[in-house]
Write an enzyme that holds these catalytic residues in place. Structure first.
Site, PDB file in Angstrom:
ATOM      1  N   CYS A 131       0.860  -1.198   0.000  1.00 24.40           N
ATOM      2  CA  CYS A 131       0.000   0.000   0.000  1.00 24.40           C
ATOM      3  C   CYS A 131       0.898   1.251   0.000  1.00 24.40           C
ATOM      4  O   CYS A 131       1.675   1.454   0.946  1.00 24.40           O
ATOM      5  CB  CYS A 131      -0.910  -0.009   1.213  1.00 24.40           C
ATOM      6  SG  CYS A 131      -1.731  -1.597   1.432  1.00 24.40           S
ATOM      7  N   CYS A 154       1.623   3.510   3.185  1.00 21.68           N
ATOM      8  CA  CYS A 154       1.743   2.931   4.527  1.00 21.68           C
ATOM      9  C   CYS A 154       3.177   2.813   5.044  1.00 21.68           C
ATOM     10  O   CYS A 154       4.067   2.314   4.358  1.00 21.68           O
ATOM     11  CB  CYS A 154       1.069   1.570   4.543  1.00 21.68           C
ATOM     12  SG  CYS A 154       0.957   0.874   6.199  1.00 21.68           S
ATOM     13  N   CYS A 173     -13.092  -3.195  18.045  1.00 20.21           N
ATOM     14  CA  CYS A 173     -12.915  -3.155  16.597  1.00 20.21           C
ATOM     15  C   CYS A 173     -11.542  -3.735  16.287  1.00 20.21           C
ATOM     16  O   CYS A 173     -10.598  -3.531  17.061  1.00 20.21           O
ATOM     17  CB  CYS A 173     -12.996  -1.716  16.100  1.00 20.21           C
ATOM     18  SG  CYS A 173     -12.718  -1.565  14.307  1.00 20.21           S
ATOM     19  N   CYS A 175     -16.816  -1.238   9.383  1.00 19.33           N
ATOM     20  CA  CYS A 175     -16.145   0.065   9.398  1.00 19.33           C
ATOM     21  C   CYS A 175     -15.344   0.133   8.112  1.00 19.33           C
ATOM     22  O   CYS A 175     -14.412  -0.654   7.926  1.00 19.33           O
ATOM     23  CB  CYS A 175     -15.230   0.166  10.625  1.00 19.33           C
ATOM     24  SG  CYS A 175     -14.206   1.662  10.626  1.00 19.33           S
TER      25      CYS A 175
HETATM   26  N1  SAM Z   1      -3.328  -4.258   7.404  1.00 16.74           N
HETATM   27  C1  SAM Z   1      -4.691  -3.991   7.559  1.00 16.74           C
HETATM   28  C2  SAM Z   1      -5.336  -3.426   6.321  1.00 16.74           C
HETATM   29  O1  SAM Z   1      -4.673  -2.845   5.500  1.00 16.74           O
HETATM   30  O2  SAM Z   1      -6.556  -3.566   6.202  1.00 16.74           O
HETATM   31  C3  SAM Z   1      -5.006  -3.089   8.736  1.00 16.74           C
HETATM   32  C4  SAM Z   1      -4.151  -1.908   9.072  1.00 16.74           C
HETATM   33  S1  SAM Z   1      -4.098  -0.583   7.886  1.00 16.74           S
HETATM   34  C5  SAM Z   1      -2.833   0.424   8.566  1.00 16.74           C
HETATM   35  C6  SAM Z   1      -5.645   0.280   8.122  1.00 16.74           C
HETATM   36  C7  SAM Z   1      -5.934   1.500   7.300  1.00 16.74           C
HETATM   37  O3  SAM Z   1      -5.177   2.608   7.775  1.00 16.74           O
HETATM   38  C8  SAM Z   1      -5.639   1.473   5.824  1.00 16.74           C
HETATM   39  O4  SAM Z   1      -6.623   0.828   5.082  1.00 16.74           O
HETATM   40  C9  SAM Z   1      -5.592   2.953   5.480  1.00 16.74           C
HETATM   41  O5  SAM Z   1      -6.860   3.421   5.075  1.00 16.74           O
HETATM   42  C10 SAM Z   1      -5.195   3.616   6.798  1.00 16.74           C
HETATM   43  N2  SAM Z   1      -3.852   4.203   6.685  1.00 16.74           N
HETATM   44  C11 SAM Z   1      -2.685   3.535   6.662  1.00 16.74           C
HETATM   45  N3  SAM Z   1      -1.648   4.375   6.509  1.00 16.74           N
HETATM   46  C12 SAM Z   1      -2.165   5.620   6.416  1.00 16.74           C
HETATM   47  C13 SAM Z   1      -1.599   6.912   6.224  1.00 16.74           C
HETATM   48  N4  SAM Z   1      -0.290   7.094   6.081  1.00 16.74           N
HETATM   49  N5  SAM Z   1      -2.428   7.983   6.186  1.00 16.74           N
HETATM   50  C14 SAM Z   1      -3.771   7.813   6.319  1.00 16.74           C
HETATM   51  N6  SAM Z   1      -4.353   6.606   6.488  1.00 16.74           N
HETATM   52  C15 SAM Z   1      -3.575   5.525   6.532  1.00 16.74           C
HETATM   53 FE1  SF4 Z   2      -1.319  -2.179   3.565  1.00 16.50          FE
HETATM   54 FE2  SF4 Z   2      -0.162  -1.122   5.697  1.00 16.50          FE
HETATM   55 FE3  SF4 Z   2      -2.398  -2.629   6.009  1.00 16.50          FE
HETATM   56 FE4  SF4 Z   2      -0.074  -3.732   5.316  1.00 16.50          FE
HETATM   57  S1  SF4 Z   2      -0.506  -2.671   7.241  1.00 16.50           S
HETATM   58  S2  SF4 Z   2      -2.059  -4.129   4.375  1.00 16.50           S
HETATM   59  S3  SF4 Z   2       0.898  -2.197   4.018  1.00 16.50           S
HETATM   60  S4  SF4 Z   2      -2.231  -0.653   4.966  1.00 16.50           S
END
Ligand code: SAM
Ligand code: SF4
Ligand code: DTB
Length: 318
Positions: free
Chosen positions: A62, A65, A133, A193
Site C-alpha cells: 500500500c 503505509c 474493533c 467500518c
Molecule cells: N493491514 C490492515 C489493512 O490494511 O486492512 C489493517 C491496518 S491498515 C494500517 C488500516 C488503514 O489505515 C488502511 O486501510 C488505510 O486506510 C489507513 N492508513 C494507513 N496508513 C495511512 C496513512 N499514512 N495515512 C492515512 N491513512 C492511513
Molecule cells: Fe497495507 Fe499497511 Fe495494512 Fe499492510 S498494514 S495491508 S501495508 S495498509
C-alpha cells in the site's frame, strides 16, 4: 433521482454524487448539517482509540503505509503484542474517555494460529465495557465467524479510494479482494467500518467513485473513516500534495448526505488540521474521531489539545 428509483437500482447514481461535489460550499454544508441533526445529536462526537497490536513488516505494498516491508520507512517491525499489555492499554484508553478500542495489525491476513489469541483479546477488551474493533487484513469466512462469535463489534477494512484508482495505490491485492472480505464481515454479523484516504493524488472523479461505492453498499458501513493522508517518508506517496481543508470538509459533507445514519469519522490527519477545519468538519456531519496522542504509527493531537477544542465547541465526547 426520486424515491422509487432508489429502491429499484443502486441507491445513488454517479450523477447524484457529482452534483453534491459540485454544489456551492455553503449550501452543501448547510444540507449536510440538516441531515446530521435529523439523525444524530450534533453536539456529540464518538471517541475511538487505536492501538497497533502488530507493527510493521507487512507483505502488502500500500503506497501510503509506513508498515509495508517493501518500503524503507525506518519503522521497526514487532511481533503480536502480549494480551495483557493490550488490555492494559485499552483500560487506560477507557479511563481517558474512549468508548471503542480499535486494534490494528500489519498483516495481509491473520494466520490460523493467531486466531485463538485474537479472540481472547476481543473477549478481555469487551469485558471492560468497551466496544471492540479490529483491522487485520483479509479474512476467510471462518475467521470472520470466529471473530464475530468472540464478540468483535466492528471490523475495519477500507476500500481506500475509487475502484479505478486502486491499482495505482496497491498492487498486491485488488479492489475486489477488499469487497470480498467486506461481504464476509457483513455475513458474519459484525458491523462494518469502511472508508478510505484522501490526498493520495486522486482525481475529483476518484473521490466521487470512492463515496459512491460506500454509499451503495447495502446497508452502508455503520462507520466511515475519512483519513487525510499522513505522508510517510520512504513510501511512494510520501511527497503527496496535502488535500486542502475545504476539499476535506466537502468529502465529509457529501459522505454525511449519502450515508445519513452512519458514523462519519474525521480520522487520520487531525494532527495537521486547524481547529477551524475540524470545527467545520463537525458542522458538516463528522461525528467520530480517534482520541489519544498516537494513531497506529503516526501522531494525533492528544488529550489536552482535544479537551480544549471540544470545550470551546461545546461538544461532548461519547
Ligand atoms: N493491514 C490492515 C489493512 O490494511 O486492512 C489493517 C491496518 S491498515 C494500517 C488500516 C488503514 O489505515 C488502511 O486501510 C488505510 O486506510 C489507513 N492508513 C494507513 N496508513 C495511512 C496513512 N499514512 N495515512 C492515512 N491513512 C492511513
Ligand atoms: Fe497495507 Fe499497511 Fe495494512 Fe499492510 S498494514 S495491508 S501495508 S495498509
Ligand atoms: C482507519 O481508517 N484509519 C486508522 C484505522 N482505520 C485503522 C488508521 C490510520 C493510520 C494512520 C497512519 C498511521 O498511524 O500509521
Amino acid at each position: 433521482m426520486d424515491g422509487d428509483d432508489r429502491t429499484r437500482a443502486a441507491k445513488w447514481t454517479r450523477a447524484d454524487v457529482e452534483a453534491l461535489m459540485a454544489a456551492p460550499f455553503a449550501e452543501l454544508v448547510f444540507r449536510a448539517a440538516e441531515v446530521h441533526r435529523e439523525n444524530f445529536n450534533p453536539n456529540e462526537v464518538q471517541a475511538s482509540r487505536l492501538l497497533s497490536i502488530k507493527t510493521g513488516g507487512c507483505p502488502e505494498d500500500c503506497g501510503y503505509c509506513s508498515q509495508s516491508a517493501k518500503f524503507d520507512t525506518g519503522l521497526k517491525a514487532s511481533k503480536l503484542m502480549d494480551r495483557d499489555a493490550v488490555v492494559a492499554t485499552a483500560k487506560r484508553a477507557q479511563e481517558e474517555g474512549a468508548s471503542r478500542f480499535c486494534m490494528g495489525a500489519a498483516w495481509r491476513s491473520p494466520k490460523t494460529r493467531d486466531m485463538d489469541e485474537l479472540c481472547a483479546m476481543v473477549g478481555e477488551v469487551k469485558a471492560l465495557g468497551l466496544e471492540t474493533c479490529m483491522t487485520l487484513g483479509m479474512l476467510s469466512d471462518a475467521q470472520a465467524k470466529q471473530l464475530s462469535e468472540a464478540g468483535l463489534d466492528y471490523y475495519n477494512h477500507n476500500i481506500d479510494t475509487s475502484p479505478e484508482y486502486y491499482d495505482r495505490i496497491v498492487s498486491t491485492r485488488t479492489f475486489e479482494d477488499r469487497i470480498d472480505t467486506l461481504e464476509k464481515v457483513r455475513a458474519s454479523g459484525m458491523k462494518v467500518c469502511c472508508g478510505g484516504i484522501v490526498g493520495m493524488g486522486e482525481a475529483p472523479e476518484d473521490r466521487v467513485g470512492f463515496l459512491l461505492v460506500l454509499a451503495n453498499m447495502t446497508p452502508p458501513p455503520e462507520s466511515v473513516p475519512i483519513n487525510a493522508l499522513m505522508p510517510i517518508e520512504g513510501t511512494p506517496l510520501g511527497a503527496s500534495e496535502p488535500i486542502g481543508a475545504l476539499d476535506f470538509v466537502r468529502m465529509i459533507a457529501v459522505a454525511r448526505i449519502l450515508m445519513p445514519t452512519s458514523y462519519v469519522r474525521l480520522s487520520a490527519g487531525r494532527e495537521d488540521m486547524s481547529e477551524e477545519a475540524q470545527a467545520l468538519s463537525f458542522l458538516a456531519g463528522a461525528n467520530s474521531i480517534f482520541v489519544g496522542d498516537e494513531l497506529l504509527t503516526t501522531n494525533n493531537p492528544g488529550q489536552a489539545k482535544d479537551a480544549a477544542l471540544f470545550e470551546t465547541l461545546g461538544v461532548t465526547l461519547i
